[in-house]
Design a protein around this motif. Structure first.
Motif, short mmCIF file in Angstrom:
data_model
loop_
_atom_site.label_atom_id
_atom_site.label_comp_id
_atom_site.label_asym_id
_atom_site.label_seq_id
_atom_site.Cartn_x
_atom_site.Cartn_y
_atom_site.Cartn_z
N LEU A 263 -18.14 -0.10 51.24
CA LEU A 263 -18.43 0.34 52.60
C LEU A 263 -17.35 -0.17 53.54
CD1 LEU A 263 -22.05 -0.92 52.32
CD2 LEU A 263 -21.53 1.48 52.66
N GLY A 264 -17.02 0.61 54.55
CA GLY A 264 -16.07 0.15 55.56
C GLY A 264 -15.08 1.23 55.93
N ASP A 265 -14.10 0.83 56.71
CA ASP A 265 -13.06 1.75 57.19
C ASP A 265 -11.72 1.37 56.58
OD1 ASP A 265 -14.85 3.08 58.94
OD2 ASP A 265 -14.64 1.45 60.39
N VAL A 266 -11.00 2.37 56.13
CA VAL A 266 -9.64 2.18 55.62
C VAL A 266 -8.71 3.14 56.35
CG1 VAL A 266 -10.33 1.31 53.35
CG2 VAL A 266 -10.07 3.75 53.67
N PRO A 267 -7.42 2.81 56.47
CA PRO A 267 -6.52 3.62 57.29
C PRO A 267 -6.09 4.95 56.68
CG PRO A 267 -5.33 1.78 56.34
CD PRO A 267 -6.78 1.59 56.00
N HIS A 268 -6.15 5.09 55.35
CA HIS A 268 -5.70 6.34 54.75
C HIS A 268 -6.32 6.56 53.37
CE1 HIS A 268 -2.86 3.71 52.69
NE2 HIS A 268 -2.47 3.29 53.86
N ARG A 269 -6.26 7.80 52.90
CA ARG A 269 -6.88 8.18 51.62
C ARG A 269 -6.27 7.44 50.44
NH1 ARG A 269 -6.51 14.53 51.97
NH2 ARG A 269 -4.51 13.85 52.78
N ARG A 270 -4.99 7.17 50.50
CA ARG A 270 -4.31 6.47 49.41
C ARG A 270 -4.95 5.10 49.17
NH1 ARG A 270 0.73 6.80 51.37
NH2 ARG A 270 0.42 4.92 52.55
N MET A 271 -5.23 4.37 50.24
CA MET A 271 -5.86 3.06 50.11
C MET A 271 -7.29 3.21 49.60
SD MET A 271 -6.37 -0.06 52.78
CE MET A 271 -4.64 -0.49 52.73
N ARG A 272 -7.98 4.23 50.07
CA ARG A 272 -9.35 4.49 49.60
C ARG A 272 -9.35 4.67 48.08
NH1 ARG A 272 -12.87 9.51 51.93
NH2 ARG A 272 -14.89 8.80 51.20
N GLN A 273 -8.44 5.47 47.57
CA GLN A 273 -8.37 5.72 46.14
C GLN A 273 -8.02 4.45 45.37
OE1 GLN A 273 -9.35 8.46 44.61
NE2 GLN A 273 -8.98 7.50 42.65
N LEU B 258 -8.74 1.38 46.22
CA LEU B 258 -9.92 0.52 46.22
C LEU B 258 -10.94 0.97 45.18
CD1 LEU B 258 -10.36 0.04 50.05
CD2 LEU B 258 -9.68 -1.71 48.41
N VAL B 259 -11.18 2.26 45.11
CA VAL B 259 -12.12 2.80 44.14
C VAL B 259 -11.63 2.52 42.72
CG1 VAL B 259 -13.14 4.92 43.22
CG2 VAL B 259 -13.07 4.54 45.69
N GLU B 260 -10.35 2.75 42.47
CA GLU B 260 -9.80 2.50 41.13
C GLU B 260 -9.87 1.02 40.76
OE1 GLU B 260 -5.90 4.25 41.04
OE2 GLU B 260 -6.71 6.28 41.22
N ALA B 261 -9.60 0.14 41.73
CA ALA B 261 -9.68 -1.30 41.47
C ALA B 261 -11.12 -1.70 41.11
CB ALA B 261 -9.20 -2.09 42.68
N ALA B 262 -12.08 -1.13 41.82
CA ALA B 262 -13.49 -1.43 41.51
C ALA B 262 -13.89 -0.89 40.15
CB ALA B 262 -14.39 -0.87 42.61
N LEU B 263 -13.47 0.33 39.84
CA LEU B 263 -13.81 0.93 38.55
C LEU B 263 -13.23 0.14 37.37
CD1 LEU B 263 -13.43 4.75 39.21
CD2 LEU B 263 -15.50 3.57 38.43
N SER B 264 -12.08 -0.47 37.57
CA SER B 264 -11.43 -1.19 36.47
C SER B 264 -11.93 -2.64 36.34
CB SER B 264 -9.91 -1.19 36.67
OG SER B 264 -9.54 -1.98 37.77
N TYR B 265 -12.79 -3.08 37.26
CA TYR B 265 -13.26 -4.46 37.21
C TYR B 265 -14.28 -4.63 36.08
CZ TYR B 265 -14.18 -9.13 38.85
OH TYR B 265 -14.26 -10.49 38.94
N PRO B 266 -14.18 -5.70 35.29
CA PRO B 266 -15.11 -5.90 34.17
C PRO B 266 -16.57 -5.94 34.63
CG PRO B 266 -13.29 -7.46 34.05
CD PRO B 266 -13.18 -6.76 35.38
N GLY B 267 -17.41 -5.21 33.93
CA GLY B 267 -18.84 -5.21 34.22
C GLY B 267 -19.29 -4.10 35.16
N VAL B 268 -18.35 -3.42 35.80
CA VAL B 268 -18.70 -2.36 36.74
C VAL B 268 -19.02 -1.10 35.95
CG1 VAL B 268 -17.85 -0.87 38.59
CG2 VAL B 268 -17.36 -3.32 38.64
N ARG B 269 -20.21 -0.53 36.23
CA ARG B 269 -20.65 0.69 35.54
C ARG B 269 -20.36 1.95 36.34
NH1 ARG B 269 -26.70 -0.44 33.85
NH2 ARG B 269 -26.67 1.66 34.66
N ALA B 270 -20.36 1.84 37.67
CA ALA B 270 -20.12 2.99 38.53
C ALA B 270 -19.69 2.49 39.90
CB ALA B 270 -21.38 3.84 38.67
#
Length: 94
Positions: free
Chosen positions: A47-57, A59-71
């Motif tokens: 949740l929150g505000d980011v300045p551009h779509r590239r950063m959004r993507q 962040l999502v990729e970093a979260a998806l690659s974190y151990p234990g994250v299912r979704a």
């Protein structure tokens, strides 16, 4: 019944470990200090505000690659018009 309670505590502890680890990974830049990370049953919500779509993507990729994250549930907001400094090749207003 005791076993269920132990599973819930274990799940809550795992979720907290994921949340703390992701926050440590994601925070540090001036923009990322505004990001909220929530975790429930291995599912991350950003949740929150980011300045551009590239950063959004990123962040999502970093979260998806974190151990234990299912979704990952992406609830990040990106402005319709990004500030000029984020696009150095774009023509500057005169």
């Amino acid at each position: 019944m005791r076993q269920d309670s132990g599973i819930r505590k274990s799940s809550a502890a795992a979720d907290e470990a994921i949340r703390e680890g992701l926050q440590a990974r994601l925070h540090g830049s001036r923009y990322l200090d505004q990001i909220v990370v929530q975790v429930e049953h291995g599912e991350v919500t950003l949740l929150g505000d980011v300045p551009h779509r590239r950063m959004r993507q990123q962040l999502v990729e970093a979260a998806l690659s974190y151990p234990g994250v299912r979704a990952v549930h992406d609830k990040l907001n990106v402005p319709l018009v990004a500030p000029w400094p984020d696009f150095p090749d774009a023509p500057q207003p005169s």
